[in-house]
Motif scaffolding. Structure first.
Motif, mmCIF file in Angstrom:
data_model
loop_
_atom_site.group_PDB
_atom_site.id
_atom_site.type_symbol
_atom_site.label_atom_id
_atom_site.label_comp_id
_atom_site.label_asym_id
_atom_site.label_seq_id
_atom_site.Cartn_x
_atom_site.Cartn_y
_atom_site.Cartn_z
ATOM 1 N N GLY A 115 4.476 10.397 -6.497
ATOM 2 C CA GLY A 115 5.834 10.791 -6.838
ATOM 3 C C GLY A 115 6.738 11.012 -5.641
ATOM 4 O O GLY A 115 7.602 11.884 -5.675
ATOM 5 N N MET A 116 6.542 10.223 -4.595
ATOM 6 C CA MET A 116 7.350 10.372 -3.380
ATOM 7 C C MET A 116 8.525 9.392 -3.394
ATOM 8 O O MET A 116 8.401 8.272 -3.896
ATOM 9 N N VAL A 117 9.645 9.819 -2.845
ATOM 10 C CA VAL A 117 10.814 8.962 -2.698
ATOM 11 C C VAL A 117 10.871 8.491 -1.250
ATOM 12 O O VAL A 117 10.927 9.306 -0.332
ATOM 13 N N ARG A 118 10.827 7.191 -1.061
ATOM 14 C CA ARG A 118 10.873 6.638 0.290
ATOM 15 C C ARG A 118 12.310 6.225 0.605
ATOM 16 O O ARG A 118 12.661 5.066 0.537
ATOM 17 N N ASP A 119 13.132 7.196 0.975
ATOM 18 C CA ASP A 119 14.510 6.893 1.353
ATOM 19 C C ASP A 119 14.566 6.571 2.847
ATOM 20 O O ASP A 119 13.533 6.558 3.528
ATOM 21 N N LEU A 172 10.909 9.843 9.398
ATOM 22 C CA LEU A 172 10.138 11.089 9.415
ATOM 23 C C LEU A 172 8.636 10.811 9.366
ATOM 24 O O LEU A 172 7.855 11.487 10.052
ATOM 25 N N LYS A 173 8.216 9.833 8.576
ATOM 26 C CA LYS A 173 6.796 9.481 8.528
ATOM 27 C C LYS A 173 6.333 8.915 9.869
ATOM 28 O O LYS A 173 5.221 9.194 10.323
ATOM 29 N N ALA A 188 0.831 -1.208 0.000
ATOM 30 C CA ALA A 188 0.000 0.000 0.000
ATOM 31 C C ALA A 188 0.868 1.261 0.000
ATOM 32 O O ALA A 188 0.586 2.224 -0.730
ATOM 33 N N SER A 189 1.931 1.266 0.798
ATOM 34 C CA SER A 189 2.817 2.425 0.886
ATOM 35 C C SER A 189 3.564 2.652 -0.429
ATOM 36 O O SER A 189 3.685 3.787 -0.898
ATOM 37 N N ALA A 190 4.055 1.587 -1.030
ATOM 38 C CA ALA A 190 4.777 1.702 -2.298
ATOM 39 C C ALA A 190 3.850 2.239 -3.389
ATOM 40 O O ALA A 190 4.250 3.104 -4.181
ATOM 41 N N ASP A 191 2.625 1.743 -3.441
ATOM 42 C CA ASP A 191 1.652 2.234 -4.422
ATOM 43 C C ASP A 191 1.362 3.716 -4.207
ATOM 44 O O ASP A 191 1.314 4.492 -5.159
ATOM 45 N N TYR A 192 1.161 4.098 -2.954
ATOM 46 C CA TYR A 192 0.886 5.501 -2.621
ATOM 47 C C TYR A 192 2.053 6.395 -3.035
ATOM 48 O O TYR A 192 1.862 7.447 -3.645
ATOM 49 N N ALA A 193 3.263 5.955 -2.711
ATOM 50 C CA ALA A 193 4.453 6.741 -3.044
ATOM 51 C C ALA A 193 4.597 6.890 -4.555
ATOM 52 O O ALA A 193 4.906 7.982 -5.054
#
Length: 102
Positions: free
Chosen positions: A21-25, A31-32, A12-17
């Motif tokens: 257009g979010m980078v999940r580094d 931070l989240k 779900a998080s990967a799809d949302y990102a």
């Protein structure tokens, strides 16, 4: 249980990102987690009369509290997964039981 739940939150998080257009580094995961803790605190303050209700009913406030708790749980699992933390082992070590992996 934790493994399956983590996989579901990850998908779900990967799809949302990707959609947004979010980078999940590495920093993003921490931070989240902090952001969601703040939102849970805000929901708690509203639900317990320590913050403005902003026109929310008691039912809305209870739902907000549940929703923010779910968000925090998801981000804890995502943080642990991203950092290769074995939560089941940590729970066994700290809480003295092993979560059901079924």
């Amino acid at each position: 249980m934790l493994g399956k739940l983590t996989e579901q939150f990850e998908a779900a998080s990967a799809d949302y990102a990707e959609t947004h257009g979010m980078v999940r580094d590495a920093d993003w995961f921490l931070l989240k987690l902090q952001e969601e803790m703040g939102e849970l605190t805000q929901a708690w303050n509203r639900a317990t009369g320590r913050g403005r209700k902003k026109g929310r009913s008691d039912e809305d406030l209870a739902r907000d509290l549940a929703d923010e708790t779910a968000d925090l749980l998801g981000h804890i699992l995502l943080f642990a997964s991203n950092n290769r933390i074995d939560l089941a082992s940590a729970i066994e070590r700290k809480w003295l039981f092993r979560p059901d992996e079924g």
